[in-house]
Design a protein around this motif. Structure first.
Motif, short mmCIF file in Angstrom:
data_model
loop_
_atom_site.label_atom_id
_atom_site.label_comp_id
_atom_site.label_asym_id
_atom_site.label_seq_id
_atom_site.Cartn_x
_atom_site.Cartn_y
_atom_site.Cartn_z
N LEU A 1 0.86 -1.06 0.10
CA LEU A 1 0.02 0.03 -0.03
C LEU A 1 0.91 1.23 0.09
O LEU A 1 0.59 2.26 -0.80
CB LEU A 1 -0.82 -0.15 1.24
CG LEU A 1 -2.09 1.10 1.21
CD1 LEU A 1 -3.21 0.74 0.19
CD2 LEU A 1 -2.92 0.87 2.61
N MET A 2 1.96 0.94 0.65
CA MET A 2 2.80 2.41 0.86
C MET A 2 3.59 2.66 -0.75
O MET A 2 3.62 3.44 -1.02
CB MET A 2 3.98 2.08 1.78
CG MET A 2 3.55 2.22 3.18
SD MET A 2 5.03 2.36 4.28
CE MET A 2 5.65 0.83 4.09
N GLY A 3 3.96 1.73 -1.21
CA GLY A 3 4.80 1.50 -2.64
C GLY A 3 6.34 1.80 -2.18
O GLY A 3 6.65 1.67 -1.07
N PRO A 4 7.05 1.92 -3.38
CA PRO A 4 8.39 1.96 -3.12
C PRO A 4 8.91 3.19 -2.15
O PRO A 4 8.45 3.85 -1.86
CB PRO A 4 8.79 2.31 -4.66
CG PRO A 4 7.90 1.83 -5.41
CD PRO A 4 6.44 2.18 -4.55
N THR A 5 9.96 2.83 -1.51
CA THR A 5 10.67 3.89 -0.68
C THR A 5 10.84 5.12 -1.26
O THR A 5 10.63 6.52 -0.68
CB THR A 5 11.99 3.51 0.14
OG1 THR A 5 11.58 2.23 0.84
CG2 THR A 5 12.46 4.28 1.12
N LYS A 6 11.61 5.10 -2.59
CA LYS A 6 11.96 6.38 -3.16
C LYS A 6 10.58 6.86 -3.97
O LYS A 6 10.02 6.22 -4.85
CB LYS A 6 12.94 5.89 -4.03
CG LYS A 6 14.24 5.48 -3.58
CD LYS A 6 15.50 5.19 -4.50
CE LYS A 6 16.64 4.85 -3.81
NZ LYS A 6 17.10 5.90 -2.62
N VAL A 7 10.37 7.92 -3.77
CA VAL A 7 9.15 8.76 -4.12
C VAL A 7 9.29 8.73 -5.82
O VAL A 7 8.29 8.52 -6.45
CB VAL A 7 8.96 10.27 -3.57
CG1 VAL A 7 7.85 10.99 -4.22
CG2 VAL A 7 8.62 9.96 -1.75
N PHE A 8 10.18 9.20 -6.19
CA PHE A 8 10.67 9.15 -7.62
C PHE A 8 10.21 8.02 -8.43
O PHE A 8 9.23 7.98 -9.17
CB PHE A 8 11.93 9.65 -7.93
CG PHE A 8 12.21 9.73 -9.50
CD1 PHE A 8 11.63 11.03 -10.16
CD2 PHE A 8 12.79 8.92 -10.33
CE1 PHE A 8 11.82 11.49 -11.54
CE2 PHE A 8 12.87 9.17 -11.61
CZ PHE A 8 12.49 10.34 -12.34
N ARG A 9 10.60 6.87 -7.84
CA ARG A 9 10.28 5.76 -8.24
C ARG A 9 8.77 5.09 -8.18
O ARG A 9 8.04 4.77 -9.13
CB ARG A 9 11.18 4.50 -7.79
CG ARG A 9 10.90 3.01 -8.32
CD ARG A 9 11.65 1.95 -7.67
NE ARG A 9 13.08 2.21 -7.77
CZ ARG A 9 14.09 2.11 -7.22
NH1 ARG A 9 14.12 1.35 -5.91
NH2 ARG A 9 15.26 2.27 -7.28
N ALA A 10 8.28 5.54 -7.01
CA ALA A 10 6.88 5.64 -6.58
C ALA A 10 6.04 6.13 -7.78
O ALA A 10 4.93 5.49 -8.12
CB ALA A 10 6.34 5.85 -5.27
N VAL A 11 6.16 7.24 -8.01
CA VAL A 11 5.32 7.95 -8.97
C VAL A 11 5.36 7.39 -10.27
O VAL A 11 4.32 7.48 -10.93
CB VAL A 11 6.00 9.48 -9.19
CG1 VAL A 11 5.40 10.45 -10.34
CG2 VAL A 11 6.06 10.39 -7.98
N TYR A 12 6.29 6.75 -10.66
CA TYR A 12 6.55 6.32 -12.13
C TYR A 12 6.26 4.89 -12.05
O TYR A 12 5.73 4.36 -13.21
CB TYR A 12 8.05 6.49 -12.66
CG TYR A 12 7.84 7.95 -13.18
CD1 TYR A 12 7.23 8.53 -14.38
CD2 TYR A 12 8.73 8.75 -12.19
CE1 TYR A 12 7.54 9.66 -14.85
CE2 TYR A 12 8.88 10.15 -12.80
CZ TYR A 12 8.43 10.51 -13.82
OH TYR A 12 8.39 11.81 -14.08
N THR A 13 6.20 4.04 -11.05
CA THR A 13 5.99 2.56 -11.18
C THR A 13 4.72 2.36 -10.44
O THR A 13 4.13 1.27 -10.93
CB THR A 13 6.97 1.78 -10.39
OG1 THR A 13 7.16 2.13 -9.19
CG2 THR A 13 8.58 1.71 -11.07
N GLU A 14 4.27 2.93 -9.55
CA GLU A 14 3.13 2.78 -8.72
C GLU A 14 2.36 4.00 -8.36
O GLU A 14 2.29 4.29 -7.17
CB GLU A 14 3.33 1.96 -7.48
CG GLU A 14 3.85 0.48 -7.93
CD GLU A 14 4.12 -0.33 -6.26
OE1 GLU A 14 3.31 -0.16 -5.58
OE2 GLU A 14 5.28 -0.70 -6.25
N PRO A 15 1.85 4.68 -9.39
CA PRO A 15 1.26 6.21 -9.10
C PRO A 15 0.08 6.08 -8.13
O PRO A 15 -0.34 7.11 -7.83
CB PRO A 15 0.87 6.53 -10.53
CG PRO A 15 0.74 5.29 -11.34
CD PRO A 15 1.70 4.38 -10.79
#
Length: 147
Positions: free
Chosen positions: A87-101
Motif C-alpha cells: 500500500l505504501m509503495g516504493p521507498t523512493k518517491v520518484f520511483r513510486a510516482v512512475y511505477t505505482e502512481p
C-alpha cells in the motif's frame, strides 16, 4: 494474523487532507490494535533508526522525524507487513510516482526522506519498532489471541 508498525511522518500529519486520506486507507485495510499521535524525541528517533546510523541519510531522517508530530499505528491483518508495504509503495518517491502512481508514497510523499510513511520490513523489525513506539503495548496479548 500478523502485526506491523505504521508511522505517518510529520509533513503528512501537518496536512489535514493527506492525514485523513492515509487514515482512511489504514482503517479500510487493517485491524487497528493501537494508535496515537506522538512527538518523536531525539533519543527515540536515534533508537528507532539505529540500524541506519552509518548511512548518509541518517541525520536527515532523524531530524525529519523530530520536526513535528507523527501518527503511529499497530496494524493487524493476514500478511500485514507485506500488505502495508504494498500500500505504501516504493521507498523512493520518484520511483513510486512512475511505477505505482496510486500508492501512498506516490500520492503523499515529497522526497525519499519525506516519503509519507514508514512500515516495518519484517516480523523482527515490527516487534522491535512496536516496543520502541508503544512501550505500553502488551505484545503477548496479541500472540495469545492469534493461537
Amino acid at each position: 494474523m500478523e502485526i506491523s508498525l505504521a508511522l505517518l511522518k510529520p509533513h503528512v500529519v501537518r496536512n489535514t487532507y493527506a492525514l485523513q486520506q492515509l487514515k482512511t486507507q489504514i482503517e479500510t485495510n487493517f485491524n487497528i490494535l493501537a494508535a496515537k499521535d506522538l512527538r518523536i524525541t531525539k533519543e527515540l528517533s536515534e533508537c528507532f533508526y539505529a540500524e541506519h546510523k552509518d548511512k548518509f541519510f541518517y541525520y536527515r531522517l532523524t531530524s525529519l522525524m523530530q520536526s513535528g508530530f507523527c501518527y503511529a499505528f499497530i496494524l493487524q491483518s493476514e500478511s500485514c507487513i507485506q500488505k502495508w508495504r504494498n500500500l505504501m509503495g516504493p521507498t523512493k518517491v520518484f520511483r513510486a510516482v512512475y511505477t505505482e502512481p496510486e500508492c501512498l508514497r506516490s500520492l503523499y510523499g515529497l522526497s525519499d526522506t519525506r516519503n509519507a510513511c514508514h512500515g516495518s520490513d519484517s516480523t523482527v523489525s515490527a516487534l522491535r519498532e512496536i516496543a520502541i513506539v508503544f512501550p505500553e503495548f502488551d505484545i503477548s496479548r496479541v500472540a495469545s489471541q492469534s493461537k
